[in-house]
Design a protein around this motif. Sequence first.
Motif, PDB file in Angstrom:
ATOM      1  N   TYR A 136      52.895  45.972 -39.115  1.00 26.77           N
ATOM      2  CA  TYR A 136      51.548  46.392 -38.727  1.00 26.77           C
ATOM      3  C   TYR A 136      50.509  45.519 -39.425  1.00 26.77           C
ATOM      4  CZ  TYR A 136      47.552  49.433 -37.753  1.00 26.77           C
ATOM      5  OH  TYR A 136      46.340  49.930 -37.326  1.00 26.77           O
ATOM      6  N   TRP A 137      50.782  45.132 -40.649  1.00 28.57           N
ATOM      7  CA  TRP A 137      49.863  44.301 -41.426  1.00 28.57           C
ATOM      8  C   TRP A 137      50.233  42.821 -41.353  1.00 28.57           C
ATOM      9  CZ3 TRP A 137      52.024  48.907 -43.046  1.00 28.57           C
ATOM     10  CH2 TRP A 137      51.136  49.989 -43.177  1.00 28.57           C
ATOM     11  N   LEU A 138      51.525  42.528 -41.299  1.00 35.26           N
ATOM     12  CA  LEU A 138      51.959  41.129 -41.343  1.00 35.26           C
ATOM     13  C   LEU A 138      51.606  40.348 -40.080  1.00 35.26           C
ATOM     14  CD1 LEU A 138      55.449  41.474 -43.076  1.00 35.26           C
ATOM     15  CD2 LEU A 138      53.293  40.709 -44.090  1.00 35.26           C
ATOM     16  N   VAL A 139      51.423  41.030 -38.946  1.00 31.38           N
ATOM     17  CA  VAL A 139      51.082  40.302 -37.720  1.00 31.38           C
ATOM     18  C   VAL A 139      49.736  39.607 -37.826  1.00 31.38           C
ATOM     19  CG1 VAL A 139      52.465  41.719 -36.140  1.00 31.38           C
ATOM     20  CG2 VAL A 139      50.100  42.403 -36.680  1.00 31.38           C
ATOM     21  N   LYS A 140      48.946  40.005 -38.805  1.00 33.95           N
ATOM     22  CA  LYS A 140      47.635  39.382 -39.002  1.00 33.95           C
ATOM     23  C   LYS A 140      47.715  38.076 -39.797  1.00 33.95           C
ATOM     24  CE  LYS A 140      44.819  42.270 -36.948  1.00 33.95           C
ATOM     25  NZ  LYS A 140      43.944  41.831 -35.840  1.00 33.95           N
ATOM     26  N   LEU A 141      48.916  37.728 -40.255  1.00 32.38           N
ATOM     27  CA  LEU A 141      49.061  36.481 -40.998  1.00 32.38           C
ATOM     28  C   LEU A 141      48.757  35.288 -40.090  1.00 32.38           C
ATOM     29  CD1 LEU A 141      52.366  37.055 -43.019  1.00 32.38           C
ATOM     30  CD2 LEU A 141      50.038  36.970 -43.934  1.00 32.38           C
ATOM     31  N   PRO A 142      47.891  34.380 -40.525  1.00 32.37           N
ATOM     32  CA  PRO A 142      47.627  33.182 -39.710  1.00 32.37           C
ATOM     33  C   PRO A 142      48.773  32.186 -39.850  1.00 32.37           C
ATOM     34  CG  PRO A 142      46.336  33.115 -41.741  1.00 32.37           C
ATOM     35  CD  PRO A 142      47.062  34.429 -41.751  1.00 32.37           C
ATOM     36  N   LEU A 143      49.401  31.863 -38.744  1.00 33.34           N
ATOM     37  CA  LEU A 143      50.533  30.934 -38.771  1.00 33.34           C
ATOM     38  C   LEU A 143      50.215  29.721 -37.907  1.00 33.34           C
ATOM     39  CD1 LEU A 143      53.680  33.276 -38.446  1.00 33.34           C
ATOM     40  CD2 LEU A 143      52.767  32.211 -40.510  1.00 33.34           C
ATOM     41  N   ASN A 144      49.884  28.609 -38.547  1.00 33.88           N
ATOM     42  CA  ASN A 144      49.741  27.366 -37.794  1.00 33.88           C
ATOM     43  C   ASN A 144      51.078  26.634 -37.811  1.00 33.88           C
ATOM     44  OD1 ASN A 144      49.932  26.101 -40.345  1.00 33.88           O
ATOM     45  ND2 ASN A 144      47.698  26.122 -40.598  1.00 33.88           N
ATOM     46  N   ARG A 145      51.121  25.485 -37.180  1.00 33.92           N
ATOM     47  CA  ARG A 145      52.401  24.768 -37.068  1.00 33.92           C
ATOM     48  C   ARG A 145      52.932  24.336 -38.435  1.00 33.92           C
ATOM     49  NH1 ARG A 145      51.236  20.840 -31.830  1.00 33.92           N
ATOM     50  NH2 ARG A 145      51.303  22.484 -30.240  1.00 33.92           N
ATOM     51  N   THR A 146      52.040  23.954 -39.321  1.00 30.67           N
ATOM     52  CA  THR A 146      52.480  23.517 -40.657  1.00 30.67           C
ATOM     53  C   THR A 146      53.121  24.677 -41.404  1.00 30.67           C
ATOM     54  OG1 THR A 146      50.715  21.862 -40.752  1.00 30.67           O
ATOM     55  CG2 THR A 146      51.750  22.506 -42.838  1.00 30.67           C
ATOM     56  N   THR A 147      52.472  25.835 -41.361  1.00 29.94           N
ATOM     57  CA  THR A 147      53.012  27.010 -42.047  1.00 29.94           C
ATOM     58  C   THR A 147      54.361  27.411 -41.467  1.00 29.94           C
ATOM     59  OG1 THR A 147      50.745  27.786 -42.429  1.00 29.94           O
ATOM     60  CG2 THR A 147      52.521  29.371 -42.757  1.00 29.94           C
ATOM     61  N   MET A 148      54.451  27.404 -40.130  1.00 31.25           N
ATOM     62  CA  MET A 148      55.719  27.758 -39.489  1.00 31.25           C
ATOM     63  C   MET A 148      56.825  26.795 -39.902  1.00 31.25           C
ATOM     64  SD  MET A 148      54.848  29.089 -35.620  1.00 31.25           S
ATOM     65  CE  MET A 148      54.132  27.555 -35.030  1.00 31.25           C
ATOM     66  N   VAL A 167      57.056  24.959 -42.641  1.00 33.42           N
ATOM     67  CA  VAL A 167      57.432  25.168 -44.045  1.00 33.42           C
ATOM     68  C   VAL A 167      58.324  26.392 -44.179  1.00 33.42           C
ATOM     69  CG1 VAL A 167      56.556  25.764 -46.330  1.00 33.42           C
ATOM     70  CG2 VAL A 167      55.414  23.990 -44.987  1.00 33.42           C
ATOM     71  N   LEU A 168      57.960  27.490 -43.515  1.00 27.98           N
ATOM     72  CA  LEU A 168      58.738  28.727 -43.608  1.00 27.98           C
ATOM     73  C   LEU A 168      60.144  28.556 -43.031  1.00 27.98           C
ATOM     74  CD1 LEU A 168      56.034  31.392 -42.619  1.00 27.98           C
ATOM     75  CD2 LEU A 168      57.064  31.064 -44.873  1.00 27.98           C
ATOM     76  N   ILE A 169      60.232  27.918 -41.879  1.00 26.58           N
ATOM     77  CA  ILE A 169      61.541  27.770 -41.224  1.00 26.58           C
ATOM     78  C   ILE A 169      62.435  26.800 -41.995  1.00 26.58           C
ATOM     79  CG2 ILE A 169      62.703  26.955 -39.137  1.00 26.58           C
ATOM     80  CD1 ILE A 169      60.287  28.049 -37.549  1.00 26.58           C
ATOM     81  N   LEU A 170      61.885  25.645 -42.377  1.00 27.98           N
ATOM     82  CA  LEU A 170      62.692  24.686 -43.133  1.00 27.98           C
ATOM     83  C   LEU A 170      63.079  25.247 -44.495  1.00 27.98           C
ATOM     84  CD1 LEU A 170      60.964  21.245 -42.394  1.00 27.98           C
ATOM     85  CD2 LEU A 170      63.079  22.186 -41.422  1.00 27.98           C
ATOM     86  N   GLY A 171      62.175  26.016 -45.098  1.00 29.25           N
ATOM     87  CA  GLY A 171      62.503  26.651 -46.374  1.00 29.25           C
ATOM     88  C   GLY A 171      63.656  27.627 -46.231  1.00 29.25           C
ATOM     89  N   SER A 172      63.683  28.359 -45.126  1.00 28.66           N
ATOM     90  CA  SER A 172      64.765  29.319 -44.883  1.00 28.66           C
ATOM     91  C   SER A 172      66.090  28.606 -44.634  1.00 28.66           C
ATOM     92  CB  SER A 172      64.418  30.207 -43.678  1.00 28.66           C
ATOM     93  OG  SER A 172      63.235  30.918 -43.912  1.00 28.66           O
ATOM     94  N   PHE A 229      59.491  35.345 -38.344  1.00 29.09           N
ATOM     95  CA  PHE A 229      60.235  36.212 -39.253  1.00 29.09           C
ATOM     96  C   PHE A 229      61.700  36.293 -38.832  1.00 29.09           C
ATOM     97  CE2 PHE A 229      56.400  37.377 -41.258  1.00 29.09           C
ATOM     98  CZ  PHE A 229      56.712  38.111 -42.392  1.00 29.09           C
ATOM     99  N   GLY A 230      61.948  36.405 -37.534  1.00 30.78           N
ATOM    100  CA  GLY A 230      63.323  36.493 -37.054  1.00 30.78           C
ATOM    101  C   GLY A 230      64.122  35.243 -37.357  1.00 30.78           C
ATOM    102  N   ILE A 231      63.531  34.079 -37.092  1.00 29.51           N
ATOM    103  CA  ILE A 231      64.216  32.815 -37.356  1.00 29.51           C
ATOM    104  C   ILE A 231      64.498  32.658 -38.846  1.00 29.51           C
ATOM    105  CG2 ILE A 231      63.983  30.302 -37.277  1.00 29.51           C
ATOM    106  CD1 ILE A 231      62.244  30.732 -34.731  1.00 29.51           C
ATOM    107  N   CYS A 232      63.502  32.956 -39.677  1.00 28.57           N
ATOM    108  CA  CYS A 232      63.687  32.833 -41.126  1.00 28.57           C
ATOM    109  C   CYS A 232      64.762  33.790 -41.632  1.00 28.57           C
ATOM    110  CB  CYS A 232      62.372  33.095 -41.852  1.00 28.57           C
ATOM    111  SG  CYS A 232      61.115  31.816 -41.591  1.00 28.57           S
ATOM    112  N   MET A 233      64.735  35.029 -41.134  1.00 22.94           N
ATOM    113  CA  MET A 233      65.739  36.007 -41.545  1.00 22.94           C
ATOM    114  C   MET A 233      67.128  35.569 -41.120  1.00 22.94           C
ATOM    115  SD  MET A 233      63.808  39.609 -40.802  1.00 22.94           S
ATOM    116  CE  MET A 233      65.276  40.580 -41.151  1.00 22.94           C
ATOM    117  N   TYR A 234      67.229  34.979 -39.927  1.00 23.46           N
ATOM    118  CA  TYR A 234      68.545  34.544 -39.460  1.00 23.46           C
ATOM    119  C   TYR A 234      69.158  33.541 -40.430  1.00 23.46           C
ATOM    120  CZ  TYR A 234      72.278  32.212 -37.113  1.00 23.46           C
ATOM    121  OH  TYR A 234      73.510  31.670 -36.848  1.00 23.46           O
ATOM    122  N   PHE A 235      68.388  32.527 -40.810  1.00 29.01           N
ATOM    123  CA  PHE A 235      68.947  31.494 -41.676  1.00 29.01           C
ATOM    124  C   PHE A 235      69.180  32.006 -43.096  1.00 29.01           C
ATOM    125  CE2 PHE A 235      67.306  28.675 -38.318  1.00 29.01           C
ATOM    126  CZ  PHE A 235      68.466  27.950 -38.097  1.00 29.01           C
TER     127      PHE A 235
END
Length: 379
Positions: free
Chosen positions: A197-209, A211-216, A297-303
């Motif tokens: 409910y709160w996390l959907v407000k996180l601003p996710l640009n391509r750089t952030t995405m 970093v999160l995915i590669l980090g996972s 979130f789903g992709i990061c959780m998967y890895f």
Amino acid sequence: MNLLHPYYIIAIVYMLFFSIQEVFGNKVEKKWFWFLAIYLILIVGLRDNVGPDYGSYRGIYIYSDTKEYINIFRKALHIEGSENVEIEWLYALINKILLNIFNAPFYIVTLVVATFAMIFKVEYTEDNTFYPFTFTLFMFIPNFFIGESGQIRQNLGTFVIYFAIRYIKERKLLPYLFWVFIATGIHNVCYLFLPMYWLVKLPLNRTTMLVLILGSVFLSPFEVYRVFGDFLGSLTADSMLVEGFNGYIDETAQRLNGGFGIPEAMMAILTFFLFAFDKKMEEKYPYYEYHKVFAVFGICMYFIFRNNPVFSSRMAGAFIGFAYVIIPNAMYVVSSNGKKLIYSFIISLVIFNFIVFASFRNIVAGRFTIDLYKNHILP
């Protein structure tokens, strides 16, 4: 290769027909989607010993009647009772009422669960895509057989929580919390959706995405999820169902040790759509930003959970199941030629999944073949 029972083939052809209509013609009336839902309720709700978890859920049905109503309601309120109720309170209550009051045969349980699941599925699909038949066709194999015909408890719980996403969009906290309470009463994995409910407000640009995915991906071999101890296990553990669930899993040692398989390919595809159509989707598709957060979130959780087949499928899968809506939705923001290209790709994936599902003998393991499938009322 084994062939699905004609009942499933009919559903696929029906979805394909209306999928073409909604993508290249005019919007299809919702009633035709409800007709599909009713048909699927009949073939999944009244199935007879079909699905690798069928026997396990029949055991849960008998188990639920051994628990007192007061202890079931205590579990709903997180109050310790005189006896331990080892499954979620609402699912236990549904089972107990059907057996204790109505003395219903087990196929009534599967029918009731399938009915509720389809109602919530229709509503959340209509809420989140202009292409409900295309999305349902895209997800049909293997999700329908793992979900509606297999892990019916998690399947119903996640459809309830998907339905509740409408209240995140409307920023109505109390209704959302109510449906989280209901969903978690069916399966604990739905607790993971509470902070969304709160996390959907996180601003996710391509750089952030990125970093999160590669980090996972980098964290994947280190099994960092173990720091949470028994908490994560409590969201997915179910000793009575593990054996049946594993009937769908074809995990090789090579893949678990860093190899590349179908799940990784699907994560790559979803990631591609996230980056390739991000700007256009932000401009043209309603609430895409929310869908994007669920997908990342789903992709990061998967890895992060990749070395644990149960966590990576049940926990990450709960998010990924909703996130895949991004793929057909991309057709809404592209040119006519782009729409044809994406649609051709979706249909190719449907055909590929059909072949793989048959080749891995999952059709036989679940008794979905023309010679093994049985139904209590259909011939």
